[in-house]
Design a protein around this motif. Structure first.
Motif, mmCIF file in Angstrom:
data_model
loop_
_atom_site.group_PDB
_atom_site.id
_atom_site.type_symbol
_atom_site.label_atom_id
_atom_site.label_comp_id
_atom_site.label_asym_id
_atom_site.label_seq_id
_atom_site.Cartn_x
_atom_site.Cartn_y
_atom_site.Cartn_z
ATOM 1 N N ASP A 16 0.505 -0.902 -0.080
ATOM 2 C CA ASP A 16 0.532 -0.104 -0.186
ATOM 3 C C ASP A 16 0.750 1.055 0.164
ATOM 4 O O ASP A 16 0.123 2.316 -0.134
ATOM 5 C CB ASP A 16 -0.865 -0.249 1.583
ATOM 6 N N THR A 17 1.531 1.160 0.238
ATOM 7 C CA THR A 17 3.143 2.519 -0.019
ATOM 8 C C THR A 17 3.687 2.198 -1.376
ATOM 9 O O THR A 17 3.788 1.337 -1.813
ATOM 10 C CB THR A 17 3.714 2.120 1.088
ATOM 11 N N MET A 18 3.621 4.465 -1.935
ATOM 12 C CA MET A 18 4.528 3.953 -3.789
ATOM 13 C C MET A 18 5.971 3.804 -3.049
ATOM 14 O O MET A 18 6.298 4.090 -1.705
ATOM 15 C CB MET A 18 3.973 5.001 -3.671
ATOM 16 N N TYR A 36 6.369 7.599 -6.442
ATOM 17 C CA TYR A 36 5.839 9.084 -6.241
ATOM 18 C C TYR A 36 6.319 10.190 -7.710
ATOM 19 O O TYR A 36 5.530 11.106 -7.242
ATOM 20 C CB TYR A 36 6.530 9.273 -5.195
ATOM 21 N N LEU A 37 8.048 9.761 -7.596
ATOM 22 C CA LEU A 37 8.245 11.499 -9.152
ATOM 23 C C LEU A 37 7.689 10.811 -9.945
ATOM 24 O O LEU A 37 6.546 12.102 -10.987
ATOM 25 C CB LEU A 37 9.425 10.861 -9.165
ATOM 26 N N ILE A 38 6.709 9.488 -10.638
ATOM 27 C CA ILE A 38 6.372 8.872 -11.728
ATOM 28 C C ILE A 38 5.102 9.750 -11.856
ATOM 29 O O ILE A 38 4.314 10.217 -12.789
ATOM 30 C CB ILE A 38 6.297 7.417 -12.534
ATOM 31 N N ALA A 39 4.049 9.513 -10.712
ATOM 32 C CA ALA A 39 2.471 10.272 -10.418
ATOM 33 C C ALA A 39 2.962 11.869 -10.238
ATOM 34 O O ALA A 39 2.138 12.417 -10.811
ATOM 35 C CB ALA A 39 1.921 10.000 -8.943
ATOM 36 N N TRP A 40 3.579 12.186 -9.949
ATOM 37 C CA TRP A 40 3.883 14.014 -10.302
ATOM 38 C C TRP A 40 4.164 14.413 -11.304
ATOM 39 O O TRP A 40 3.903 15.725 -11.690
ATOM 40 C CB TRP A 40 4.942 14.417 -8.945
ATOM 41 N N GLY A 41 4.942 13.415 -12.387
ATOM 42 C CA GLY A 41 5.553 13.785 -12.929
ATOM 43 C C GLY A 41 3.501 13.949 -14.304
ATOM 44 O O GLY A 41 4.302 14.747 -14.611
ATOM 45 N N LEU A 42 3.190 12.835 -14.038
ATOM 46 C CA LEU A 42 2.290 13.055 -15.069
ATOM 47 C C LEU A 42 0.866 13.532 -14.793
ATOM 48 O O LEU A 42 0.309 14.137 -15.475
ATOM 49 C CB LEU A 42 1.495 11.254 -14.612
ATOM 50 N N TYR A 43 0.717 13.635 -13.659
ATOM 51 C CA TYR A 43 0.153 15.319 -12.568
ATOM 52 C C TYR A 43 0.415 16.391 -13.677
ATOM 53 O O TYR A 43 -0.481 17.434 -13.684
ATOM 54 C CB TYR A 43 -0.087 15.285 -10.820
ATOM 55 N N GLU A 90 6.791 13.596 4.863
ATOM 56 C CA GLU A 90 6.602 14.261 3.935
ATOM 57 C C GLU A 90 6.681 14.285 2.093
ATOM 58 O O GLU A 90 7.109 14.928 1.594
ATOM 59 C CB GLU A 90 8.595 15.426 3.603
ATOM 60 N N LYS A 91 5.130 13.444 2.395
ATOM 61 C CA LYS A 91 4.465 13.947 1.311
ATOM 62 C C LYS A 91 3.965 14.667 0.757
ATOM 63 O O LYS A 91 3.187 15.285 1.981
ATOM 64 C CB LYS A 91 4.149 12.322 0.749
ATOM 65 N N VAL A 92 3.986 15.124 -0.492
ATOM 66 C CA VAL A 92 3.188 16.237 -0.756
ATOM 67 C C VAL A 92 1.767 15.342 -1.487
ATOM 68 O O VAL A 92 2.472 14.679 -2.458
ATOM 69 C CB VAL A 92 3.503 17.562 -1.090
ATOM 70 N N ALA A 93 0.760 16.452 -2.200
ATOM 71 C CA ALA A 93 0.126 15.459 -3.003
ATOM 72 C C ALA A 93 -0.799 16.870 -3.670
ATOM 73 O O ALA A 93 -0.749 18.280 -2.712
ATOM 74 C CB ALA A 93 -1.501 15.316 -2.526
ATOM 75 N N PRO A 94 -1.342 17.693 -4.446
ATOM 76 C CA PRO A 94 -1.829 18.508 -4.994
ATOM 77 C C PRO A 94 -3.269 18.362 -4.124
ATOM 78 O O PRO A 94 -3.997 18.193 -3.790
ATOM 79 C CB PRO A 94 -2.528 18.397 -6.537
ATOM 80 N N ALA A 95 -2.941 19.890 -3.814
ATOM 81 C CA ALA A 95 -4.221 20.761 -2.618
ATOM 82 C C ALA A 95 -5.231 20.739 -3.636
ATOM 83 O O ALA A 95 -6.302 20.111 -3.017
ATOM 84 C CB ALA A 95 -3.291 21.826 -2.728
#
Length: 164
Positions: A2-4, A9-16, A61-66
């Protein structure tokens, strides 16, 4: 699992980031017909909504789009990050609009000066065009460029052929 991982994490941020950039470009295309003083703040607001992050897990220290956090927490009622994400969105929006206001206050006198300069140039051009020319541009040499007087028009002598 269940963890990235860090790579996921970097791939998800790049796609976003790629998708958000596409959404921002579509928004810019949709708002291009508007008045400039309405178009620019709307574009800035959309950029803030799409590109502002918020902390999801303070330990890792994980961030996501607000915007995504607010939408998912409100829609599915699964977390308690709504207020943190909304406050981050508001904070980023206030910072962005404050900087935009500074840019506008710097740009406004520059644009006024440029407009006044264009008006003065147009008025000078109109005044120069209204002033009649008393003299031909190359002096009073007549129709011939070497200063000979022009030949009077004679209908009997319209063309001269050379002899062979």
């Amino acid at each position: 699992m269940d963890t990235m991982t860090e790579n996921d994490y970097l791939i998800a941020w790049g796609l976003y980031a790629f998708a958000a950039l596409g959404c921002l470009l579509v928004w810019m295309r949709m708002t291009r017909f508007m008045w400039r003083w309405l178009r620019e703040p709307l574009r800035l607001l959309m950029a803030v909504l799409l590109f502002s992050p918020t902390i999801v897990d303070p330990v890792k220290e994980k961030v996501a789009p607000a915007l995504a956090i607010v939408a998912l927490d409100v829609l599915f009622k699964v977390g308690n990050n709504v207020w943190r994400a909304a406050s981050d969105l508001l904070m980023y929006a206030m910072i962005a609009f404050g900087l935009y206001l500074i840019v506008v206050l710097i740009r406004l006198p520059i644009e006024r000066a440029a407009k006044a300069r264009k008006e003065r140039a147009a008025a000078a051009k109109a005044a120069a065009a209204a002033e009649p020319d008393d003299e031909p541009p190359f002096g009073v040499a007549g129709d011939d460029r070497y200063g000979r007087p022009p030949v009077p028009s004679n209908p009997q002598r319209s063309r001269i052929e050379p002899r062979l």
